[in-house]
Write an enzyme that holds these catalytic residues in place. Structure first.
Site, PDB file in Angstrom:
ATOM      1  N   CYS A   1     -14.567  20.695  -3.786  1.00 48.98           N
ATOM      2  CA  CYS A   1     -13.679  19.586  -4.139  1.00 48.98           C
ATOM      3  C   CYS A   1     -12.211  19.941  -3.922  1.00 48.98           C
ATOM      4  CB  CYS A   1     -13.911  19.172  -5.594  1.00 48.98           C
ATOM      5  SG  CYS A   1     -13.586  20.477  -6.800  1.00 48.98           S
TER       6      CYS A   1
ATOM      7  N   HIS B   1      -3.011 -19.538 -13.173  1.00 45.66           N
ATOM      8  CA  HIS B   1      -2.916 -20.401 -12.000  1.00 45.66           C
ATOM      9  C   HIS B   1      -2.358 -19.660 -10.792  1.00 45.66           C
ATOM     10  CE1 HIS B   1      -0.737 -23.234  -9.356  1.00 45.66           C
ATOM     11  NE2 HIS B   1      -1.868 -23.914  -9.461  1.00 45.66           N
TER      12      HIS B   1
END
Length: 801
Positions: A758, A427
């Site tokens: 990279c 909830h």
């Protein structure tokens, strides 16, 4: 039952267009029962008590005018007044009861249900508002549901309570917030055969990632017993992610599993007890294992895909779904018990990327599951029960065990929410998403560790793990209009290590992942040296033995723990960027880093200079690590072959010699990773001068090169990049280093091989990125925070060139 009942509609008589008659929940159940049950989606049968029945209750007893008077002039910000009026409204409806003609129809329908399921069938009695589950608002949880209802008297009472629940405090407040007239909304009731999940499991399914809105996954949560505990947030459930694109192709596409604590389960109340349900503790042995089998997860995914596809066809656009499921402990069957359109992430503006970034660091006081991707700071307000809610001030951070729907009027004013318990579908999570405030759920003991008045910062911007810091930490928000960006000819890829960030970061415009670092997954999710799992008898330290036992609990085969966790981490990244290439570097720890893993000290030599020692390719065929490399290969094979993520490219780091390259490729082939098979490409890091000098020879063995500028710089200049004394001499822009890089790019082109970079340099130095573009490099892989800036710069450079 009489031929033409006035107030009863069976599920097979209801369609999605019947929302005004039977409410959103019942209309959806009827739609699925009619259209999807023939396609194999199992739905328990039942009937709807129409909205006309609700008006009949109000009008037959003459209470409608009194209810209208009660709601007139209501100020929802006055929580006490709201509570008093809501209570009076409910009492009015309960006192009205169920008119005799209506009750006669309900009894006859219940009797007919007993012909299918046996006498006094146990049913769920669910509220279904006639305005619920609209595209931009969900009334889910605003009204009541009653489980394990059996027999006339309890059914009648439950129906009356359902009608009254249209005036719960939260429902009243919600209608006001969403501009619904209280008397333009009616309540229908669904009476549906219960699934005996109290004897098995249940949960919630979303057909997207609830935190990022990533559309290509199915998220399934599961716990033991009835599913109310997940919805209410009283348990931390198991989580499973299934990748839709490869699942459609027939692959076993469970890309990730997270084990929840599942401390309690909801079961039927004993005998004739007035407690229709109750919570009992889950045995420790059951908490430590997953509550649902992989086969069941795949069946549920099939159900979810069919439901999403059906609703998407009905609406004419992709419609992500919020689905509740249950497994019957007597028959072993899986059922769908509710489904509604997802109303938060599906409504987001995907044209603007918004990223929250912490500007500082702080003391971590709690960790849990993050809800959303925002950050909030404020004064904490510990709320131990509903009586404390009136003290919550606007902007405060609510700290609680769990939240319930009754809290919603106050939650709307909160700056953030932290709970001891709950998962991503509880909830507190659902309401926080809808309100657009961050929450950290399942953080454990926060109500004891945080005090009212204490200033805290909660961050949901660091992946799946939500972090609560002591004090106020500054942060800023970056926004990017994605529609304004062109794509450069040079591929702009991403360096990525943390799978938790993959779904979110994939939304930054990119051309794939140029470097996915395996080491982060091993240190963060596995933590154990692979050889310690293969040869546990060599680990004699009691503390290390206990840690291994705890981390691998539930795995009969300890090696499988390593393979599964590594595969899941890599698969999450590969799925996030699918079908773009994701280049995963096999492990590149140094010996001192390997030794720091649990049990690692028993398998690693001590080296004076690990930076250029026993690392990378040299380990993979060596007897001291060959078995560990085999586990890495098994994980990569699982990602590509079992999960179907063939966009995964494998990269070998620190490969010194041609003969070494052949040995590594042989070991990969032995472990099921044959270069070229099933489209497998194998790249090599170009980070050693010998890789550059012999680039023609390396090109015969590999499909591409990725320049590791950090190591290539240190080995070209002879500078240890970890040395503080020589830090000033470490510079990727040195002419000699740039000459090496130029030779690499030219050599790769000559051999028709992919060439990317990279290393860190392009992220730090714009002029370095410009040099790479001029040299004609195929791709530049960057840290995520550099991608947008570098993309713009590369576009300008390409225009100049």
């Amino acid at each position: 039952m009489k031929e033409n009942p006035k107030y009863i509609r069976w599920f097979n008589e209801v369609r999605i267009e019947d929302v005004p008659i039977v409410g959103g929940k019942n209309a959806s159940l009827g739609e699925m029962y009619r259209e999807l049950a023939p396609k194999g989606v199992k739905i328990p049968n039942g009937f709807a008590i129409s909205a006309d029945a609700y008006w009949h209750v109000l009008n037959s007893c003459g209470i409608k005018d009194k209810l209208e008077e009660l709601m007139r002039g209501l100020d929802k910000s006055n929580v006490i007044d709201l509570s008093e009026r809501g209570k009076l409204a409910r009492e009015l409806i309960l006192s009205a009861g169920i008119p005799e003609d209506l009750w006669e129809e309900i009894k006859l329908a219940y009797d007919k249900l007993s012909e299918q399921y046996g006498p006094r069938p146990d049913v769920a009695v669910r509220s279904s508002a006639t305005a619920e589950d609209l595209p931009t608002a969900s009334f889910a949880g605003q009204q009541e549901t009653y489980l394990n209802i059996s027999g006339y008297s309890t059914l009648k009472e439950a129906c009356s309570k359902c009608f009254a629940s249209l005036f719960t405090d939260r429902a009243i407040s919600y209608r006001i917030d969403n501009n619904f007239d209280h008397f333009q909304v009616a309540l229908s009731i669904g009476v549906q055969k219960m699934v005996r999940a109290d004897l098995a499991t249940s949960g919630v399914i979303f057909t997207l990632d609830t935190e990022t809105g990533f559309r290509d996954v199915i998220l399934i949560t599961a716990c033991y017993g009835l599913g109310e505990n997940i919805v209410q947030g009283t348990v931390n459930p198991d989580e499973y992610y299934v990748f839709k694109p490869t699942f459609r192709k027939g692959h076993k596409a469970i890309i990730r599993k997270n084990l929840g604590q599942k401390q309690i389960k909801m079961v039927y109340g004993p005998g004739e007890s007035k407690a229709l349900t109750r919570n009992v503790e889950v045995p420790v042995v059951d908490r430590g294992r997953f509550s649902v089998s992989d086969d069941d997860i795949l069946t549920l995914s099939d159900y979810a895909m069919k439901i999403e596809e059906h609703y998407s066809e009905k609406s004419g656009k992709l419609t992500p779904m919020d689905i509740e499921w249950a497994k019957d402990g007597t028959s072993g069957e899986l059922f769908i018990v509710q489904a509604r359109p997802e109303t938060v992430q599906s409504q987001r503006d995907t044209g603007v990327l918004e990223k929250y970034i912490l500007d500082g660091k702080g003391i971590v006081i709690a960790k849990g599951k993050s809800v959303g991707e925002k950050i909030a700071s404020g004064k904490a307000r510990v709320v131990l029960n509903i009586d404390d809610l009136h003290s919550v001030m606007p902007g405060e951070i609510i700290v609680a065990n769990t939240t319930t729907p009754d809290w919603e009027p106050v939650m709307k004013a909160a700056g953030g929410i932290i709970t001891n318990r709950g998962g991503r579908t509880c909830h507190a999570a659902i309401v926080s998403r809808e309100l657009g405030i961050p929450a950290v759920v399942g953080a454990e003991n926060v109500t004891q560790n945080i005090e009212t008045g204490q200033y805290v910062t909660l961050s949901c911007a660091q992946g799946a793990e939500g972090i609560v810091y002591d004090g106020v930490i500054d942060f800023h928000i970056e926004k990017v209009d994605l529609g304004l960006l062109k794509r450069p000819s040079t591929k702009i890829m991403m360096n990525l290590a943390n799978p938790d960030l993959a779904f979110s970061l994939s939304m930054i415009p990119n051309d794939g992942v140029g470097l996915a670092r395996m080491e982060f997954i091993i240190t963060s999710y596995i933590k154990i040296h692979p050889m310690a799992l293969i040869h546990p008898e060599k680990v004699t330290n009691t503390s290390a033995q206990n840690q291994i036992y705890y981390l691998t609990y539930g795995y009969k085969n300890k090696e499988e723990f390593f393979v599964e966790k590594l595969a899941e981490g890599v698969a999450t990244i590969a799925a996030a960027f699918y079908p773009k290439p994701v280049i995963v570097r096999m492990s590149d720890f140094k010996t001192n880093e390997y030794a720091s893993l649990i049990g690692g000290e028993y398998f690693e030599p001590k080296e004076e200079n690990p930076m250029i020692g026993f690392r990378g390719a040299s380990r993979y065929y060596d007897e001291r690590y060959r078995e560990g490399f085999a586990l890495e290969c098994q994980a990569m094979k699982r990602v590509r072959d079992d999960m179907g993520l063939t966009n995964l490219v494998i990269m070998i780091p620190f490969c010194r010699r041609i003969e070494e390259a052949r040995k590594v490729l042989d070991q990969m082939a032995i472990n099921g990773l044959q270069r070229g098979e099933n489209g497998l490409e194998v790249y090599v890091m170009c980070e050693i001068p010998n890789n550059v000098i012999l680039i023609d020879e390396f090109s015969e063995l590999f499909d591409g090169f990725s320049i590791g500028s950090n190591d290539l710089t240190q080995l070209t200049l002879g500078v240890d990049r970890d040395s503080e004394l020589l830090a000033h001499d470490f510079d990727e822009r040195d002419p000699g280093v740039m000459k090496m890089i130029s030779m690499t790019i030219e050599g790769a082109k000559r051999n028709e091989r992919h060439c990317g970079i990279c290393g860190q340099a392009p992220s730090d130095y714009p002029e370095f990125a410009e040099f790479l573009v001029k040299e004609g490099i195929d791709s530049i892989s960057l840290n995520p925070d550099s991608i947008m800036k570098t993309t713009v710069n590369v576009l300008k450079m390409e225009e100049k060139i």
